[in-house]
Design an enzyme around this catalytic site. Structure first.
Site, PDB file in Angstrom:
ATOM      1  N   SER A 725      26.507 -57.639  25.818  1.00  0.00           N
ATOM      2  CA  SER A 725      27.614 -57.430  25.702  1.00  0.00           C
ATOM      3  C   SER A 725      27.751 -55.524  25.332  1.00  0.00           C
ATOM      4  O   SER A 725      29.015 -55.085  25.726  1.00  0.00           O
ATOM      5  CB  SER A 725      29.082 -57.834  25.276  1.00  0.00           C
ATOM      6  OG  SER A 725      28.557 -58.425  23.778  1.00  0.00           O
ATOM      7  N   LYS A 768      37.637 -59.281  21.692  1.00  0.00           N
ATOM      8  CA  LYS A 768      37.204 -58.478  21.395  1.00  0.00           C
ATOM      9  C   LYS A 768      38.620 -57.204  21.826  1.00  0.00           C
ATOM     10  O   LYS A 768      38.632 -56.689  20.296  1.00  0.00           O
ATOM     11  CB  LYS A 768      35.835 -58.117  21.901  1.00  0.00           C
ATOM     12  CG  LYS A 768      34.721 -58.579  22.740  1.00  0.00           C
ATOM     13  CD  LYS A 768      33.419 -58.484  23.203  1.00  0.00           C
ATOM     14  CE  LYS A 768      32.513 -59.255  22.941  1.00  0.00           C
ATOM     15  NZ  LYS A 768      31.809 -58.913  24.364  1.00  0.00           N
TER      16      LYS A 768
END
Length: 869
Positions: A725, A768
């Site tokens: 990611s 996140k």
């Protein structure tokens, strides 16, 4: 000359910046950055002025002038509107009342696929079509199965009963008896009554005058035969002056005188030798004849005993035959029961003495287990007298003994003893003829249970035996009960992972469990599904006696279910987790003396759970605040970017920024991932880094060899890094380092990239964003901070209300991009550039500057190689 060019360019830069600063602050920032760089070079010795850098500077100045002043460039990528960061649900009070009053209550929603498979598995009675129910905890699979089976089992026929009885021929192998539903308990009582009545009848028969007379007749008859048998020998002995004496221990033939008195030894010795020999000879002859008669008498005794036994058998049979005939008539179609009744009759007749010793039969039945009457007991293994329909059994502790039963032992003087009445059935016996639900994980954790279950299904029978004996271990002497035929539908509850493990590694699994019912954890968001969801919440509220929810609370709960599902277009149906929220909100409402649960209690519950678990996150934020973890949120840096990592603690997951840096130099080593080299990078992270090499090769290596050295690292990271990611953030840092364009440090980046430069969705996107948001809030918002995410993650956004509010107020931002070009433009403020027909890129774009830098590095490497030659 060089100094003059630098001076002129510097002046041009100042002039352009003066014009642009009023219309575009970003362009002015880059122009001023270039001006400062050239001014620094000009202040040094002219030999230190690098011609390549000067040319680069001139190109940048020219490009910026045309881009920002003359061409009126396209506006920067806009941040997402706050309304797109979270699904807003608004169930009105009227709609909520309609749901509670009129909407049909459903036990399970969103599981049509699983229920269809389950219904097929239940209806298919063929061998091997047992069911594996696959799903994650909280998906409601156990409650759904129970409800579905209860409805299904009601219409099915209840199975019969099973019991064990004594094997009178070989007690080591108890026999099974199958009876109709409720018949085991009835048969047990009938046998107990039979034994009691049989004893009474026998006592009465053997106490009768008729029996005594017949018995006496037998004794008289054989006594007369015995007298007749010995009459001649006694007369012969008397005529020869002998007397025969019989005692229990010996037989003596004694000579007598004329007066009938025994001849003493002294008198015998005075006789002549000839008379002595005659007396001895006559005695031996009489003794021989008497012994022969004794043998005949023993045959008479045997006949007498047989006659007495036959009389007793006839009397006993006559006494109990009528009792047995009634039971035989009732069970004439059950051959096993008829056979057992015959065995009982024969054993009673063979052991009449046990029935005639004690007059109080009731004391016998309730006496110690070692009493002989225990052999007539009926040991019920399954009793379905109270069962309605097919039995449903859930075994939550599927040990070997709990599943298959066991043979218990009792200690007697330090010795372990057992008998057929100590046989105990297991869950398979109770579920026989119905359904058995077993959690797979617990089944696999218990030794021998899984292999035993497979063997039972393969052989269609339940064998009760000690596990240690089955596998050849030493054990105490035990019984070997008859196997009981098995007809059961097994339903295993487990995770998808266990299903695939067994399917691939256990060859028997796919043959025994041919039906897979997979439970989902979410369903599509729609008005109808939202109403179904609300009705289930209302059902949970009623079943648990919770305070009622108002319409805002149910709206908040639907939103939270979308957050749990991590998708705006999905509703989580993990009702276990949602039920926990309801219970905690109920608690807070009671503390506030409220008569209903409001949205405030739901919000407080969510926040309280978050607070109970985020200690580690706060510790990390504190380290960032104190600059122990060096994270920059201001200014721009070349070759440096803020990626976002996710830490999963099991009960809590949160994101936090990670500084990613790249250094580029001339060389042939290519892209060096320091995490991989130090064995801190996982396989997926390594894959993501290798993809970057593919991107660079495809983008810039079409007309030349890429020769460079680039080191990539997660700064201050000392544990393993996994996942791809951060691959887009790593690529941005590489492009920044190559182009020498600074990256805005107030933007954090998440997203993976493929070799074509497309940004791919990643997981945990909400965590996140919220993780970087928390860091920015502690440091203080500057109005520019935000997170850049893949456009494919937009549907997954279900951010906290406080994040949405900050975006609405302009304190925080979220950008969604689909390509590396969009991202690098946002991060640098410079257009990414397009490939031209000649293979180069549009002037002074990011890709143009990167391409020129690669060419410069190639020249340096080539020059160095030539010098070595």
């Amino acid at each position: 000359m060089y100094l003059l060019e630098v001076f002129l360019c510097s002046k041009i830069t100042q002039a352009i910046a003066g014009k642009v600063i009023a219309t575009h602050h970003l362009a002015a920032h880059h122009l001023n950055s270039e001006h400062l760089t050239c001014h620094r070079l000009a202040s040094k010795d002219q030999k230190a002025v690098d011609l390549d850098h000067l040319n680069h500077y001139q190109d940048v100045v020219t490009y910026l002038y045309f881009s920002y002043v003359l061409l009126d460039p396209k506006p920067m990528l806009r941040a997402l509107d706050f309304k797109k960061l979270r699904r807003q649900v608004n169930i009105s009070a009227k709609s909520w009342n309609i749901i509670k009053e009129k909407h049909p209550l459903k036990t399970l929603i969103g599981q049509d696929r699983a229920l269809q498979a389950f219904e097929f598995g239940i209806g298919n009675k063929s061998r091997g079509f047992n069911i594996y129910v696959s799903g994650y905890p909280g998906s409601g699979k156990r409650a759904a199965i129970n409800h579905f089976l209860e409805e299904k089992a009601k219409g099915e026929i209840s199975p019969g009963d099973w019991c064990y009885v004594n094997n009178f021929k070989e007690a080591y192998y108890p026999k099974k008896l199958g009876l109709q539903k409720g018949g085991a308990l009835v048969f047990k009582n009938e046998i107990a009554k039979l034994i009691e009545e049989a004893q009474i009848a026998l006592l009465k028969a053997f106490d009768s005058k008729e029996y005594a007379n017949k018995r006496q007749e037998i004794f008289d008859e054989f006594q007369q035969k015995e007298i007749s048998l010995f009459q001649d020998i006694y007369q012969k002995a008397s005529s020869n002056n002998f007397a025969i004496s019989r005692t229990p221990i010996e037989i003596r033939v004694i000579p007598i005188d004329d007066a009938g008195n025994p001849i003493s030894d002294k008198t015998f010795r005075k006789l002549s030798k000839k008379k002595q020999e005659k007396i001895i000879q006559t005695r031996d002859m009489l003794m021989m004849e008497f012994n022969a008669l004794l043998r005949q008498n023993r045959e008479l005794d045997k006949e007498r005993k047989e006659a007495v036994i036959q009389l007793e058998n006839d009397v006993a049979l006559y006494a109990i035959e009528s009792l047995l005939e009634e039971l035989k008539g009732k069970y004439k179609k059950n051959h096993e029961v008829i056979e057992h009744l015959e065995d009982v009759k024969n054993d009673i007749i063979e052991n009449l003495g046990e029935f005639l010793k004690v007059s109080n039969h009731k004391n016998r039945i309730t006496s110690a287990p070692t009493h002989r009457f225990l052999e007539y007991e009926i040991n019920i293994i399954t009793d379905n007298s109270d069962t309605r329909g097919a039995p449903i059994v859930m075994e939550l502790n599927p040990t070997y003994n709990n599943l298959f039963g066991k043979v218990e032992h009792e200690s007697d003087m330090g010795t372990l003893l057992t008998n057929f009445t100590l046989i105990r059935g297991g869950a398979l016996h109770r579920a026989n003829g119905g359904y058995l639900i077993i959690p797979l994980r617990e089944l696999l954790l218990n030794y021998f249970a899984w292999d035993g279950l497979k063997r039972a299904l393969q052989n269609n029978e339940v064998v009760i035996e000690d596990a240690s004996e089955r596998f050849g271990f030493l054990s105490t002497k035990s019984l070997k009960p008859d196997p009981i035929p098995l007809n059961v539908k097994i339903i295993l509850l487990g995770s998808p992972r266990l299903y695939y493990l067994l399917y691939n590694w256990d060859e028997d699994f796919k043959e025994l469990f041919k039906v897979k019912a997979e439970f989902d954890v979410s369903m599509d968001y729609s008005v109808a599904n939202a109403m179904d969801f609300a009705s289930v919440i209302f059902k949970i509220q009623n079943e648990n006696n919770l305070l009622p929810l108002d319409h805002k609370a149910i709206s908040h709960l639907v939103e939270q279910s979308c957050r749990i599902a991590k998708d705006q277009n999905k509703i989580s149906i993990r009702f276990g987790e949602l039920s926990d929220i309801l219970h905690e909100a109920h608690h807070y409402a009671q503390l506030e003396s409220r008569n209903q649960i409001t949205s405030d209690e739901i919000a407080k519950t969510i926040e309280a759970k978050y607070y109970r678990s985020n200690l580690i996150q706060e510790k990390i934020i504190d380290l960032i605040d104190r600059n122990t973890l060096m994270i920059e949120l201001e200014g721009s840096k070349i070759g440096q970017i803020n990626g976002i990592s996710v830490l999963d603690l099991g009960d809590f997951m949160f994101g936090h920024p990670n500084k990613i840096t790249v250094n580029v130099a001339s060389g042939k080593d290519g892209l060096i991932d320091i995490e991989r080299e130090s064995k801190l990078g996982g396989r997926l992270h390594t894959k993501g880094v290798l993809i970057l090499s593919g991107y660079l090769g495809e983008k810039y290596g079409q007309n030349k060899i890429i020769s460079l050295f680039a080191s990539l690292v997660f700064e201050q990271s000392y544990s393993e890094i996994e996942g791809d990611s951060a691959s887009s953030a790593e690529l941005y840092a590489i492009l920044s380092s190559l182009s020498q364009l600074p990256i805005k440090q107030w933007i954090a980046v998440s997203g993976s990239v493929n070799q074509k430069g497309e940004i791919q969705p990643v997981g945990a996107i909400n965590e996140k964003i919220e993780g970087f948001f928390e860091v920015c809030r502690h440091r203080g918002f500057n109005g520019k901070q935000g997170v850049m995410i893949p456009k494919g993650n937009m549907d997954h956004l279900m951010l906290k209300h406080e994040v949405v509010q900050a975006v609405e107020e302009g304190k925080f931002h979220v950008w969604a991009i689909s390509t590396i070009d969009e991202g690098i433009e946002l991060l640098t403020g410079i257009p990414a550039g397009k490939r031209l027909k000649n293979g180069s890129f549009s002037k002074n774009s990011v890709h143009y500057l990167v391409d020129k830098r690669i060419e410069a590095l190639n020249k340096i490497l080539s020059k160095s190689s030539n010098e070595k030659k």
